[in-house]
Write a protein that holds these residues in place. Structure first.
Motif, short mmCIF file in Angstrom:
data_model
loop_
_atom_site.label_atom_id
_atom_site.label_comp_id
_atom_site.label_asym_id
_atom_site.label_seq_id
_atom_site.Cartn_x
_atom_site.Cartn_y
_atom_site.Cartn_z
N GLN A 12 40.27 -47.14 90.93
CA GLN A 12 40.16 -45.96 90.09
C GLN A 12 41.00 -46.12 88.83
O GLN A 12 40.56 -45.78 87.73
N THR A 43 38.05 -33.30 82.82
CA THR A 43 37.41 -34.22 83.77
C THR A 43 37.49 -35.64 83.24
O THR A 43 37.79 -36.58 83.99
N ARG A 46 40.98 -36.92 83.61
CA ARG A 46 41.24 -37.30 85.01
C ARG A 46 40.64 -38.67 85.30
O ARG A 46 41.28 -39.50 85.96
N LEU A 47 39.42 -38.92 84.83
CA LEU A 47 38.78 -40.22 85.04
C LEU A 47 39.61 -41.33 84.40
O LEU A 47 39.88 -42.36 85.04
N THR A 52 40.56 -38.81 91.03
CA THR A 52 39.27 -38.72 91.68
C THR A 52 38.29 -37.90 90.84
O THR A 52 38.62 -36.80 90.40
N THR A 53 37.12 -38.46 90.59
CA THR A 53 36.02 -37.74 89.94
C THR A 53 34.74 -38.13 90.67
O THR A 53 34.78 -38.89 91.62
N THR A 54 33.62 -37.65 90.19
CA THR A 54 32.36 -37.97 90.86
C THR A 54 31.72 -39.21 90.24
O THR A 54 32.02 -39.58 89.09
N THR A 57 29.88 -38.23 87.09
CA THR A 57 30.72 -38.19 85.89
C THR A 57 30.92 -39.59 85.34
O THR A 57 30.80 -39.81 84.13
#
Length: 107
Positions: A12, A43, A46-47, A52-54, A57
């Protein structure tokens, strides 16, 4: 470090760094990229920070960066048709009739 030995958190973080580097190389701020990717700026942040993201995304951001080539390493077919797609294509093609040899017809 070997790719095999990376933890999820390390992956990540590495992915986030690559996204940030690509954004900066394109001289984009986070808000611009977030708008182009249709995601929230928080978001995206965060990435980039390895949080953690989807997967959705991640895909949206990579597309907005114009880096779909990053997905090529995930394509086991090497960019060609998958075996399933090839089978579907062949099933749609009309079958060629086989001719009986003249020797068999004369019997």
């Amino acid at each position: 470090m070997s790719y095999v030995n990376r933890s999820t958190v390390e992956w990540q973080s590495a992915i986030g760094e690559n996204i940030r580097d690509a954004r900066i190389a394109r001289e984009m701020d986070q808000q611009t990229l977030a708008d182009r990717a249709s995601v929230n700026r928080v978001t995206l942040s965060r990435l980039e920070n390895g949080d953690t993201t989807t997967v959705a995304t991640l895909i949206k951001v990579i597309r907005a960066l114009g880096r779909e080539d990053w997905f090529d390493s995930l394509d086991e077919t090497g960019g060609g048709l998958s075996p399933l797609a090839l089978a579907r294509q062949e099933s749609r093609e009309p079958k060629k009739r086989q001719r009986v040899s003249r020797k068999v017809q004369a019997s």
